[in-house]
Design an enzyme around this catalytic site. Sequence first.
Site, PDB file in Angstrom:
ATOM      1  N   VAL A   1       0.865  -1.182   0.000  1.00  0.00           N
ATOM      2  CA  VAL A   1       0.000   0.000   0.000  1.00  0.00           C
ATOM      3  C   VAL A   1       0.899   1.228   0.000  1.00  0.00           C
ATOM      4  O   VAL A   1       1.969   1.231   0.615  1.00  0.00           O
ATOM      5  CB  VAL A   1      -0.944   0.012   1.219  1.00  0.00           C
ATOM      6  CG1 VAL A   1      -1.589   1.383   1.418  1.00  0.00           C
ATOM      7  CG2 VAL A   1      -2.028  -1.058   1.072  1.00  0.00           C
ATOM      8  N   CYS A   2       0.474   2.253  -0.709  1.00  0.00           N
ATOM      9  CA  CYS A   2       1.166   3.538  -0.755  1.00  0.00           C
ATOM     10  C   CYS A   2       2.594   3.348  -1.273  1.00  0.00           C
ATOM     11  O   CYS A   2       2.821   2.567  -2.194  1.00  0.00           O
ATOM     12  CB  CYS A   2       1.117   4.190   0.628  1.00  0.00           C
ATOM     13  SG  CYS A   2       1.389   5.971   0.642  1.00  0.00           S
ATOM     14  N   THR A   3       3.573   4.038  -0.681  1.00  0.00           N
ATOM     15  CA  THR A   3       4.949   3.955  -1.180  1.00  0.00           C
ATOM     16  C   THR A   3       5.639   2.658  -0.780  1.00  0.00           C
ATOM     17  O   THR A   3       6.826   2.476  -1.068  1.00  0.00           O
ATOM     18  CB  THR A   3       5.779   5.157  -0.699  1.00  0.00           C
ATOM     19  OG1 THR A   3       5.687   5.262   0.723  1.00  0.00           O
ATOM     20  CG2 THR A   3       5.278   6.444  -1.341  1.00  0.00           C
TER      21      THR A   3
END
Length: 236
Positions: free
Chosen positions: A98-100
């Site tokens: 998830v995300c970076t």
Amino acid sequence: MHVVMLAYPCMTQLDLTGPFELFARFEELSLHLAWKSSDPVVDGSGLGLIPTTTFADCPQADILFGPGGPGQINLMADREVLTFLQAQAENATYVTSVCTGSLVLAAAGLLTGHRATCHWLSLNQLAYFEAEPVAERVVVDRNRVTGAGVTSGIDFALTLAAALFGEDRARRVQLSMEYDPEPPFPGGSPSSSDPAVIATVREGSAAFQQQREEVAQTAAALRAQFSQCSVSSTAK
């Protein structure tokens, strides 16, 4: 099934705790928070979390997961972390983020040739690692499942849960969590936000994003160099 979730200093806890809360509602899943040591890790906002296993003692993941956050930049060239992810991914059924967190997977060479997503401010950086950036909430490409920024973690986890256990069970868990987002105002993504608001957010994060950009470029160059050395060694 073992879900191995990387937990590291200065991560964004919601990247991890959103999926954790949802996965914990499936009795078939055994959740493990993995880090180098069993010492507490403190997220980017000061919340402490206690790893449940070390890298050395971690079971083989069926599902490997990496969250994002400011601390991601410190992992991009951390050979201990990248080696752990590579070893776990080799026999994992799903490799996820998830995300970076997707940038950390990419730095480990785990998203090469795959479609993937990331937080919108850093989405372009996936291309440095020969991954295809996709501006979608959740992206599924074969056994790679990636979520966009922070709050997309619940959407990601529901998508994966449906693939594992069927849509009916995923829907029941969604209802049990009363996950029915109705934000007080629109604008939770670049596609729905006022350009002035987008500009303000970009300006406020410009210095850190520049640092993240530079770290990603350096990590990608190191990854490319490592890959070339591996090819040369194999050829010999």
